[in-house]
Each structure stands twice: as structure tokens, then as C-alpha cells.
Design a protein around this motif. Structure first.
Motif, mmCIF file in Angstrom:
data_model
loop_
_atom_site.group_PDB
_atom_site.id
_atom_site.type_symbol
_atom_site.label_atom_id
_atom_site.label_comp_id
_atom_site.label_asym_id
_atom_site.label_seq_id
_atom_site.Cartn_x
_atom_site.Cartn_y
_atom_site.Cartn_z
ATOM 1 N N GLU A 1 7.123 2.821 0.109
ATOM 2 C CA GLU A 1 7.035 1.833 -0.966
ATOM 3 C C GLU A 1 5.757 1.998 -1.788
ATOM 4 O O GLU A 1 5.772 1.753 -2.999
ATOM 5 C CB GLU A 1 7.118 0.431 -0.375
ATOM 6 C CG GLU A 1 8.496 0.118 0.201
ATOM 7 C CD GLU A 1 8.623 -1.273 0.776
ATOM 8 O OE1 GLU A 1 9.767 -1.762 0.884
ATOM 9 O OE2 GLU A 1 7.584 -1.871 1.118
ATOM 10 N N ARG A 2 4.681 2.421 -1.153
ATOM 11 C CA ARG A 2 3.426 2.553 -1.891
ATOM 12 C C ARG A 2 3.375 3.835 -2.713
ATOM 13 O O ARG A 2 2.893 3.838 -3.847
ATOM 14 C CB ARG A 2 2.242 2.524 -0.920
ATOM 15 C CG ARG A 2 0.882 2.602 -1.613
ATOM 16 C CD ARG A 2 -0.237 2.394 -0.626
ATOM 17 N NE ARG A 2 -0.142 1.098 0.050
ATOM 18 C CZ ARG A 2 -0.978 0.710 1.004
ATOM 19 N NH1 ARG A 2 -1.968 1.494 1.389
ATOM 20 N NH2 ARG A 2 -0.820 -0.469 1.577
ATOM 21 N N TYR A 3 3.878 4.925 -2.156
ATOM 22 C CA TYR A 3 3.684 6.226 -2.810
ATOM 23 C C TYR A 3 4.968 6.890 -3.294
ATOM 24 O O TYR A 3 4.897 7.914 -3.977
ATOM 25 C CB TYR A 3 2.939 7.166 -1.862
ATOM 26 C CG TYR A 3 1.549 6.679 -1.533
ATOM 27 C CD1 TYR A 3 0.612 6.479 -2.543
ATOM 28 C CD2 TYR A 3 1.172 6.399 -0.224
ATOM 29 C CE1 TYR A 3 -0.668 6.031 -2.258
ATOM 30 C CE2 TYR A 3 -0.113 5.953 0.075
ATOM 31 C CZ TYR A 3 -1.028 5.765 -0.950
ATOM 32 O OH TYR A 3 -2.298 5.316 -0.667
ATOM 33 N N GLY A 4 6.126 6.338 -2.989
ATOM 34 C CA GLY A 4 7.383 6.951 -3.416
ATOM 35 C C GLY A 4 8.166 6.101 -4.385
ATOM 36 O O GLY A 4 9.379 6.274 -4.511
ATOM 37 N N ALA A 5 7.484 5.199 -5.073
ATOM 38 C CA ALA A 5 8.192 4.221 -5.898
ATOM 39 C C ALA A 5 8.639 4.753 -7.253
ATOM 40 O O ALA A 5 9.477 4.145 -7.908
ATOM 41 C CB ALA A 5 7.311 2.985 -6.101
ATOM 42 N N SER A 6 8.092 5.878 -7.679
ATOM 43 C CA SER A 6 8.410 6.380 -9.021
ATOM 44 C C SER A 6 8.908 7.817 -8.951
ATOM 45 O O SER A 6 8.694 8.503 -7.954
ATOM 46 C CB SER A 6 7.157 6.311 -9.910
ATOM 47 O OG SER A 6 6.124 7.105 -9.350
ATOM 48 N N PRO A 7 9.570 8.307 -10.005
ATOM 49 C CA PRO A 7 9.975 9.722 -10.023
ATOM 50 C C PRO A 7 8.774 10.645 -9.864
ATOM 51 O O PRO A 7 7.659 10.305 -10.254
ATOM 52 C CB PRO A 7 10.620 9.880 -11.407
ATOM 53 C CG PRO A 7 11.083 8.508 -11.761
ATOM 54 C CD PRO A 7 10.047 7.574 -11.191
ATOM 55 N N LYS A 8 9.014 11.811 -9.293
ATOM 56 C CA LYS A 8 7.943 12.775 -9.016
ATOM 57 C C LYS A 8 8.263 14.107 -9.679
ATOM 58 O O LYS A 8 9.421 14.472 -9.866
ATOM 59 C CB LYS A 8 7.780 12.985 -7.511
ATOM 60 C CG LYS A 8 7.550 11.720 -6.720
ATOM 61 C CD LYS A 8 6.255 11.022 -7.080
ATOM 62 C CE LYS A 8 6.083 9.743 -6.283
ATOM 63 N NZ LYS A 8 4.893 8.975 -6.682
ATOM 64 N N GLU A 9 7.210 14.836 -9.971
ATOM 65 C CA GLU A 9 7.373 16.166 -10.540
ATOM 66 C C GLU A 9 7.597 17.213 -9.456
ATOM 67 O O GLU A 9 8.359 18.161 -9.640
ATOM 68 C CB GLU A 9 6.109 16.506 -11.342
ATOM 69 C CG GLU A 9 6.218 17.701 -12.244
ATOM 70 C CD GLU A 9 4.959 17.871 -13.074
ATOM 71 O OE1 GLU A 9 4.616 19.027 -13.376
ATOM 72 O OE2 GLU A 9 4.312 16.860 -13.404
ATOM 73 N N VAL A 10 6.939 17.012 -8.294
ATOM 74 C CA VAL A 10 6.985 17.993 -7.212
ATOM 75 C C VAL A 10 7.261 17.269 -5.897
ATOM 76 O O VAL A 10 6.551 16.318 -5.544
ATOM 77 C CB VAL A 10 5.665 18.773 -7.096
ATOM 78 C CG1 VAL A 10 5.751 19.820 -5.982
ATOM 79 C CG2 VAL A 10 5.289 19.418 -8.421
ATOM 80 N N LEU A 11 8.287 17.727 -5.178
ATOM 81 C CA LEU A 11 8.581 17.226 -3.836
ATOM 82 C C LEU A 11 8.255 18.334 -2.841
ATOM 83 O O LEU A 11 8.863 19.410 -2.883
ATOM 84 C CB LEU A 11 10.045 16.817 -3.713
ATOM 85 C CG LEU A 11 10.497 16.322 -2.338
ATOM 86 C CD1 LEU A 11 9.744 15.053 -1.941
ATOM 87 C CD2 LEU A 11 12.008 16.083 -2.316
ATOM 88 N N LEU A 12 7.293 18.082 -1.960
ATOM 89 C CA LEU A 12 6.924 19.017 -0.906
ATOM 90 C C LEU A 12 7.647 18.614 0.372
ATOM 91 O O LEU A 12 7.600 17.452 0.771
ATOM 92 C CB LEU A 12 5.412 18.995 -0.687
ATOM 93 C CG LEU A 12 4.552 19.433 -1.876
ATOM 94 C CD1 LEU A 12 3.089 19.084 -1.635
ATOM 95 C CD2 LEU A 12 4.697 20.924 -2.126
ATOM 96 N N VAL A 13 8.297 19.580 1.012
ATOM 97 C CA VAL A 13 9.155 19.274 2.163
ATOM 98 C C VAL A 13 8.668 20.024 3.400
ATOM 99 O O VAL A 13 8.607 21.260 3.406
ATOM 100 C CB VAL A 13 10.620 19.662 1.873
ATOM 101 C CG1 VAL A 13 11.508 19.351 3.072
ATOM 102 C CG2 VAL A 13 11.130 18.940 0.628
#
Length: 244
Positions: free
Chosen positions: A43-55
Motif C-alpha cells: 500500500e505504501r510503495y505499490g500504489a501507483s503505476p511503475k516504469e520498472v518492475l524488478l522480479v
């Protein structure tokens, strides 16, 4: 409830129905017993669209297994990410791999290296998470009788199939929600799973995110022990990911 929290709950329910045979004797699911800090993280850090997803691959015994945060070395999660919440315990606990939550004094080398690099490079969590997010492909920790960690790629094919199906669905849903331009595996296994999900999804050319890989930060990987952060920055730049 945010969409990422829903995805995590659905994944936890799916993988907790699975069974694993020896040499695996203990399985931990931090999405279940560490749901409180994991929810704060999402909820704190994943609330908005992201440019890069590290998996990443799956939790380490002294990282996400303790804190519910990917690569979640206790000190970095508590002191830099600002996340701390009560952590329960798995139903069956290995005596050599106790879950102590934020009281754990052991340090996760991969998490300390990854989040230390992020802190040095971006300064604040807000700067990093404005464009990036970190996700673990598989939420489970697998242990053998002696306490040795067993990674998902070492499971028998019959056990991998339902596990990977559930994790693939969660990764695809996470990508749909965050709309990243790049999905980058941290290590070879994660890249392979990212590519498998991308291939299964298909889509119009140019519409799907670009896929790549960076070096895993594990101290057990000799290549990672010489300027891991510098190597990863060069790998990201070659992929076209700007770091400023």
C-alpha cells in the motif's frame, strides 16, 4: 483493499493448498503469517503505476521470511523503508529457521546489498518507488530436513507445475496493475519466469513490457561480490532504463 493486496491474498490462498514432498520438509508462506508488513509494503510503495518492475525468485530465510518484504533485510525494511508490523509464525516451524519477525538479528545478504544500493543511489524510498517496484515471483520458502534452503527451480516438475501456474497468474496480474515499461528478472530463474508469462500473454508488438535481467545480489554468487551495484547499473543502462 488495494489491487496488489488482493493479488497477494489470492496467491497465498492458491499456494497454501499445494503439497511438497521430501527432501522439502518445511514450507513458509510470509504472505500469510507476515501479511501485516507485506500489506504496508504494497500500500505504501505499490500504489501507483511503475516504469520498472524488478522480479526476484523467492524469499530468503532472514529477509522476506522475517519481514514480508521482498529482499527484506530487517534493518533496511525497518530503518530505511519505514515498515514494521507484527509478524506471526508458520504452522510448522523449522528449529534452525525460526521466524522472529523484526526481532530477528540475522542479516539477509542479498537484501542488504540490494536495498543498500537503492538507498545509496536514490537517497529516499520515495524517489526510487516513483518509478520502480520490487516483487518476488514465488512467495514460498522451502527447507530441507537439515535446514538447507531449496529454491523453486530445484523442485520436481510435478510440484513446479501448479506452483508456477499460481505464481504466473499473480505476476501477470501485478504487471496489469502496475503497467511497467520494463519487467526485469533479478537472476536467471526470475527472467525465465518473466519471459514465460510474457509469452503466454502474447499481445500486440510494442504493447507488452520489455523483458530483461540483472545480476542477482546473493553473496553466494561470486560475480555479485565485485561492485554488484555498479554492474547492475550498467546492465540497466544497456536495457535502456534511465537511473536519474
Amino acid at each position: 483493499m488495494s489491487r496488489l493486496v488482493e493479488i497477494a491474498a489470492e496467491l497465498a490462498a492458491a499456494v497454501d493448498r499445494l503439497g511438497f514432498a521430501p527432501p522439502v520438509t518445511h514450507v513458509y508462506d510470509p504472505l500469510a503469517y507476515a501479511a501485516a508488513p507485506h500489506r504496508l509494503w504494497l500500500e505504501r510503495y505499490g500504489a501507483s503505476p511503475k516504469e520498472v518492475l524488478l522480479v526476484g525468485m523467492n524469499p530468503g530465510p532472514w529477509g522476506m521470511a522475517q519481514t514480508g518484504v521482498p529482499f527484506g533485510e530487517v534493518a533496511m525494511v525497518r530503518d530505511w523503508l519505514g515498515i514494521e508490523a507484527p509478524v506471526g509464525r508458520p504452522p510448522v516451524e523449522h528449529p534452525k529457521r525460526p521466524i522472529e519477525g523484526f526481532a530477528c538479528r540475522r542479516s539477509e545478504g542479498s537484501g542488504r546489498r540490494l536495498w543498500g544500493w537503492v538507498a545509496d543511489r536514490w537517497g529516499t524510498p520515495e524517489r526510487f518507488f516513483a518509478r520502480f517496484f520490487v516483487h518476488n515471483y514465488c512467495p514460498l520458502v522451502f527447507m530441507e530436513e537439515g535446514g538447507r534452503n531449496r529454491t523453486p527451480d530445484k523442485l520436481p516438475k510435478a510440484e513446479q507445475a501448479p506452483l508456477f501456474a499460481a505464481c504466473d497468474r499473480a505476476l501477470a496480474a501485478t504487471v496489469d496493475h502496475l503497467c511497467p515499461r520494463w519487467v526485469i528478472g533479478i537472476g536467471r530463474f526470475a527472467e525465465e519466469r518473466v519471459r514465460a508469462v510474457a509469452a503466454a500473454r502474447g499481445g500486440e508488438p510494442g504493447a507488452a513490457p520489455m523483458v530483461g535481467r540483472v545480476l542477482h545480489p546473493s553473496p553466494a554468487n561470486p560475480s555479485a561480490n565485485a561492485d554488484w551495484g555498479g554492474q547492475v547499473e550498467r546492465e540497466l543502462e544497456r536495457l535502456g532504463v534511465r537511473l536519474d
